[in-house]
Design an enzyme around this catalytic site. Structure first.
Site, mmCIF file in Angstrom:
data_model
loop_
_atom_site.group_PDB
_atom_site.id
_atom_site.type_symbol
_atom_site.label_atom_id
_atom_site.label_comp_id
_atom_site.label_asym_id
_atom_site.label_seq_id
_atom_site.Cartn_x
_atom_site.Cartn_y
_atom_site.Cartn_z
ATOM 1 N N ASP A 246 22.531 -3.687 13.141
ATOM 2 C CA ASP A 246 23.465 -3.767 14.384
ATOM 3 C C ASP A 246 23.545 -2.356 13.776
ATOM 4 O O ASP A 246 24.228 -2.302 13.043
ATOM 5 C CB ASP A 246 24.204 -4.032 14.527
ATOM 6 C CG ASP A 246 24.921 -4.164 16.229
ATOM 7 O OD1 ASP A 246 23.754 -3.863 16.777
ATOM 8 O OD2 ASP A 246 26.092 -3.908 16.009
ATOM 9 N N GLU B 158 26.375 1.062 15.602
ATOM 10 C CA GLU B 158 27.179 1.358 16.834
ATOM 11 C C GLU B 158 26.518 2.991 17.001
ATOM 12 O O GLU B 158 26.430 3.748 15.739
ATOM 13 C CB GLU B 158 28.575 0.494 16.887
ATOM 14 C CG GLU B 158 28.958 -0.315 16.404
ATOM 15 C CD GLU B 158 28.672 -1.232 18.113
ATOM 16 O OE1 GLU B 158 28.785 -0.392 18.883
ATOM 17 O OE2 GLU B 158 28.179 -2.578 18.327
ATOM 18 N N GLU C 73 34.330 6.248 26.933
ATOM 19 C CA GLU C 73 33.375 4.926 27.148
ATOM 20 C C GLU C 73 32.533 4.380 25.704
ATOM 21 O O GLU C 73 32.715 2.884 25.814
ATOM 22 C CB GLU C 73 32.455 5.129 28.592
ATOM 23 C CG GLU C 73 32.220 6.026 29.427
ATOM 24 C CD GLU C 73 32.394 7.796 28.859
ATOM 25 O OE1 GLU C 73 31.016 7.840 29.298
ATOM 26 O OE2 GLU C 73 33.326 8.277 28.413
ATOM 27 N N HIS D 209 33.021 -4.918 19.463
ATOM 28 C CA HIS D 209 31.423 -4.578 19.037
ATOM 29 C C HIS D 209 31.870 -3.681 17.473
ATOM 30 O O HIS D 209 32.429 -3.380 17.355
ATOM 31 C CB HIS D 209 30.793 -3.943 20.005
ATOM 32 C CG HIS D 209 29.988 -4.309 20.861
ATOM 33 N ND1 HIS D 209 28.636 -4.904 21.195
ATOM 34 C CD2 HIS D 209 30.741 -4.899 22.074
ATOM 35 C CE1 HIS D 209 28.738 -5.463 22.619
ATOM 36 N NE2 HIS D 209 30.125 -5.334 23.012
ATOM 37 N N ASP E 235 28.626 -8.215 13.810
ATOM 38 C CA ASP E 235 27.319 -8.183 15.333
ATOM 39 C C ASP E 235 26.466 -8.814 14.171
ATOM 40 O O ASP E 235 25.404 -9.887 14.895
ATOM 41 C CB ASP E 235 27.504 -7.174 16.111
ATOM 42 C CG ASP E 235 28.222 -7.328 17.339
ATOM 43 O OD1 ASP E 235 28.893 -7.933 17.475
ATOM 44 O OD2 ASP E 235 27.808 -6.458 18.031
#
Length: 228
Positions: free
Chosen positions: A7, A9, A52, A150, A155
């Site tokens: 995963d 980010e 965000e 997250h 994850d």
């Protein structure tokens, strides 16, 4: 079979607009069982973190300021993944960012032929159902109580459990042919090594049993199985 569950980010949704990868977490699985080997790194994106995005993963400009550039870690990452299939949730998104970072380093892209998308697998297995990682964890009873934000490695660990379920369940990872067993190819029989082999017992009826059966048939009016 070796597979990499991973995963990422990022600072946003689109590397073409200048978004960068800031974290990657990879889990090595052998025959659908985690081997214990992982790869995890944070990267300085050389740009500001939108509010965000920080709200999703919690990675701030201050936290990432002293982290290495992806280019400094690229070869370690490539060495870890090798030529194994790469499994991710909405894998196209993660592949876009990995290959954009590799391109910035002048390195060859990871082939999409290696891509395994668990969203696509979940659509096939559970059509019409919610497909988020959280929803799939709930469906399969996977504990995610420690997941407050997250995180790439966390994850990936959750996804590894989901992936096993999507592929048919935990029994896939069991060593069904263990030290105490062997498959005899000629007979297709599972044999216990720790027990002596016994020849199959004969199952033909004795003369007495045949006579008893014949007497029984005579007591039945027009038996369907009495001919032949």
């Amino acid at each position: 079979m070796r597979e990499i569950i991973f995963d990422t980010e990022t600072t946003g949704f689109d590397p073409k607009s200048g978004d960068r990868m800031v974290e990657i977490g990879c889990i090595e699985m052998i025959n659908r069982v985690p081997s214990g080997a992982t790869y995890h790194a944070y990267f300085n994106p050389e740009r500001g973190m939108p509010a965000e995005a920080e709200a999703v993963h919690g990675l701030s400009d201050a936290f990432l300021a002293d982290k290495p550039l992806f280019s400094a870690c690229a070869q370690d990452f490539l060495d870890f993944i090798g030529d194994a299939p790469m499994v991710a949730h909405n894998a196209g998104f993660d592949f876009n960012f990995i290959n954009a970072e590799l391109a910035l380093c002048g390195l060859e892209a990871v082939s999409r032929d290696r891509m395994v998308d668990t969203v696509a697998l979940a659509k096939q297995r559970h059509p019409g159902a919610k497909l988020s990682l959280d929803a799939l964890c709930t469906r399969y009873g996977i504990d995610r109580s420690h997941r407050t934000k997250h995180g790439a490695l966390l994850d990936a660990e959750l996804l590894a459990q989901v992936y096993v379920e999507l592929r048919g369940g935990r029994q896939i990872g069991l060593g069904l042919v263990a030290e105490a067993h062997e498959i005899v190819a000629e007979t297709k029989v599972l044999v216990r090594k720790d027990r002596p082999f016994r020849q199959p017992r004969p199952h033909a009826a004795t003369a007495e049993e045949l006579a008893t059966h014949a007497a029984f048939l005579k007591s039945v009016d027009a038996p369907l199985w009495g001919e032949g």
